[in-house]
Write an enzyme that holds these catalytic residues in place. Structure first.
Site, mmCIF file in Angstrom:
data_model
loop_
_atom_site.group_PDB
_atom_site.id
_atom_site.type_symbol
_atom_site.label_atom_id
_atom_site.label_comp_id
_atom_site.label_asym_id
_atom_site.label_seq_id
_atom_site.Cartn_x
_atom_site.Cartn_y
_atom_site.Cartn_z
ATOM 1 N N LYS A 75 5.509 9.631 8.084
ATOM 2 C CA LYS A 75 5.612 8.972 9.483
ATOM 3 C C LYS A 75 6.765 9.539 10.464
ATOM 4 C CE LYS A 75 3.321 4.655 7.782
ATOM 5 N NZ LYS A 75 1.976 4.750 8.349
ATOM 6 N N TYR A 88 0.873 -1.160 0.031
ATOM 7 C CA TYR A 88 0.119 -0.029 0.011
ATOM 8 C C TYR A 88 0.886 1.293 -0.072
ATOM 9 C CZ TYR A 88 -3.237 3.473 1.856
ATOM 10 O OH TYR A 88 -4.061 4.648 2.198
ATOM 11 N N ASP A 143 9.300 2.796 -1.246
ATOM 12 C CA ASP A 143 8.347 3.676 -0.488
ATOM 13 C C ASP A 143 8.742 3.177 0.796
ATOM 14 O OD1 ASP A 143 4.548 3.460 -0.260
ATOM 15 O OD2 ASP A 143 6.412 4.332 1.115
HETATM 16 P P1 KE4 Z 1 -0.026 8.406 4.589
HETATM 17 O O1 KE4 Z 1 -0.764 9.255 3.428
HETATM 18 O O2 KE4 Z 1 -1.394 7.582 5.573
HETATM 19 O O3 KE4 Z 1 0.597 9.600 5.519
HETATM 20 O O4 KE4 Z 1 0.884 7.467 3.857
HETATM 21 C C1 KE4 Z 1 0.405 6.480 3.335
HETATM 22 C C2 KE4 Z 1 1.306 5.134 3.158
HETATM 23 C C3 KE4 Z 1 2.383 5.208 2.171
HETATM 24 N N1 KE4 Z 1 3.170 4.161 2.137
HETATM 25 C C4 KE4 Z 1 3.130 3.339 3.073
HETATM 26 C C5 KE4 Z 1 4.270 2.093 3.016
HETATM 27 C C6 KE4 Z 1 2.453 3.172 4.067
HETATM 28 O O5 KE4 Z 1 2.408 2.187 5.318
HETATM 29 C C7 KE4 Z 1 1.594 4.207 4.211
HETATM 30 C C8 KE4 Z 1 0.389 4.270 5.233
HETATM 31 N N2 KE4 Z 1 0.440 3.360 6.191
HETATM 32 C C9 KE4 Z 1 -1.059 3.104 6.866
HETATM 33 C C10 KE4 Z 1 -0.732 1.846 7.696
HETATM 34 N N3 KE4 Z 1 -0.878 0.661 7.107
HETATM 35 C C11 KE4 Z 1 -1.367 4.390 7.609
HETATM 36 C C12 KE4 Z 1 -2.373 3.975 8.460
HETATM 37 C C13 KE4 Z 1 -4.051 4.293 7.971
HETATM 38 O O6 KE4 Z 1 -3.856 4.249 6.543
HETATM 39 O O7 KE4 Z 1 -4.626 4.924 8.823
#
Ligand code: KE4
Length: 430
Positions: A276, A153, A248
């Site tokens: 993060k 993701y 990523d």
């Molecule tokens: P954000 O847009 O949520 O800041 O990041 C997206 C993203 C991009 N790449 C990776 C590898 C990620 O894990 C994420 C977001 N991770 C999720 C947890 N699986 C955030 C939690 C959520 O979606 O509420």
């Protein structure tokens, strides 16, 4: 703290009231879907505050927190260095929409920590980072196709919310409503850790591929490490075909090592996305890499990308405090490794534990988990029972089998002992 609370059901009355109120004005009552506990059921505790390794909910329940806001809180909640940094920044204002010295300092910290990043652009989330990196890769190569991996993701980027098409080299199928076929027709999704699948895609479409984007350690199907040779093969294939390799590292950046997974595995991607941890718990993201590529980004080059709050002073202050602390205290990574290893040591038969540094997942399957298909063999109903048992025993895990857990520098040996004791009693139930 007592962990024998599972003799009485967890009281979540006030969280229940708050959830009903929330559902009147917010879709599902949450601002990100996974928080709604759809895959494990039950009422999500509404969190009131955090301190160190603990979170406290609206009903006064206390938990050892292994979510850590989904990764950012590698030092735990309210670390003094980060609180001090943000408080100092608050005294200067909350946002200017203008360049500031502190953004330069954060950019220098990131470039100093991640050798493949020669230039970096700050944005506000991981999604913005990956969306921008993809646009840049297309603009730099003049090509349209992206290769991604099932189970990975990269944020809610339209063209990446796809699942595999019928054949290995066929375009993806939208994995959500609202994504036009024209967008998913630019993305090919193949199994994670399958070198053969990637070789096949490149042999058929190599000249059309702008980029391969990969979680170098997958966290979004649960924690799944790269098999030996996988990342190396991505590096080799993209180089040979003129495509860009995008790591990523939104989750793995500054998590699995100070220099991220690329430092751990010795691979130099062309672009890296971050999020993060670099925001220290405040909204932040970044994308960066080779200077010749990043020089294509507006206002230097023709690839447009912008953001009102990019480089926001509060997020930058939190991120700066975080990265400086991690750089000046390398013992953190040694402690994280030891504590996380202790946490998962002695896992019972019938589960598979994957761990890289302080990110881990307990899969409820007795077979190895190396990709999304094998992850999906897990018994999600049993995971949900485990999840609620642990919650009732004061342990706050990610509410999905397909997420990673995180140990922070604030987790004590005692926290780990109590967590393992609660888990032991779950597995010893008749
Ligand atoms: P954000 O847009 O949520 O800041 O990041 C997206 C993203 C991009 N790449 C990776 C590898 C990620 O894990 C994420 C977001 N991770 C999720 C947890 N699986 C955030 C939690 C959520 O979606 O509420």
């Amino acid at each position: 703290m007592s962990y024998s609370r599972n003799t009485t059901p967890l009281r979540l009355d006030h969280s229940g009231v708050l959830l009903e109120r929330a559902r009147n004005v917010i879709p599902g009552g949450v601002n990100s879907p996974v928080r709604a506990y759809k895959s494990v059921g039950g009422t999500p505790p509404f969190i009131l505050r955090g301190e160190g390794a603990k979170v406290f909910d609206a009903d006064g329940n206390e938990y050892v927190d292994y979510v850590g806001s989904w990764g950012p809180l590698i030092l735990g909640h309210r670390h003094p260095a980060i609180i001090a940094g943000v408080e100092k920044a608050l005294g200067r204002g909350t946002s200017f929409g203008a360049p500031t010295e502190f953004e330069v300092e954060l950019a220098e910290e990131i470039c100093g920590a991640v050798p493949s990043i020669e230039m970096v652009r700050l944005v506000n989330s991981g999604t913005e980072a990956t969306m921008s990196a993809l646009r840049l890769a297309r603009g730099f190569t003049g090509r349209d196709i992206t290769v991604k991996f099932e189970g990975c993701y990269h944020g809610h980027v339209d063209s990446l919310l796809v699942k595999a098409g019928s054949g290995v080299a066929t375009f993806g199928i939208p994995d959500t409503a609202g994504v036009p076929k024209a967008f998913s027709d630019t993305t090919i999704a193949v199994p994670y850790n399958s070198i053969a699948a990637v070789q096949s895609v490149f042999s058929q479409r190599g000249s059309e591929i702008a980029a391969v984007i990969v979680e170098p350690v997958a966290g979004n199907m649960g924690c799944v490490p790269p098999v030996p040779g996988f990342l190396e093969s991505l590096r080799d294939l993209t180089s040979r075909h003129g495509a860009l390799l995008i790591f990523d590292e939104v989750m793995t950046g500054f998590r699995v090592a100070f220099g991220g997974a690329q430092q751990l595995y010795g691979i130099r991607p062309d672009l890296t996305t971050l999020g993060k941890i670099i925001g220290g718990g405040l909204p932040a993201g970044a994308y960066g890499g080779r200077k010749d590529i990043m020089s294509q980004v507006s206002p230097l080059g023709p690839v447009y990308q912008a953001g009102t709050l990019s480089g926001n002073p509060l997020g930058v202050a939190a991120g700066l405090a975080m990265l400086r602390y991690l750089r000046e205290n390398p013992w953190v990574y040694e402690q994280l490794e030891a504590r996380a290893a202790e946490l998962v040591e002695g896992a019972p038969a019938g589960v598979t534990v994957n761990r890289v540094g302080s990110m881990f997942t307990v899969f409820f399957t007795d077979r190895p988990v190396t990709d999304y298909d094998s992850a999906r063999r897990s018994d999600t109903a049993q995971f949900a029972r485990f999840f609620h048992w642990m919650l009732e025993n004061g342990v706050y895990l990610a509410p999905s089998q397909f997420e990673a857990g995180f140990v922070s520098a604030a987790h004590s040996a005692g926290d780990v002992i109590c967590t393992k004791e609660a888990a032991r009693r779950f597995f010893e139930q008749p």
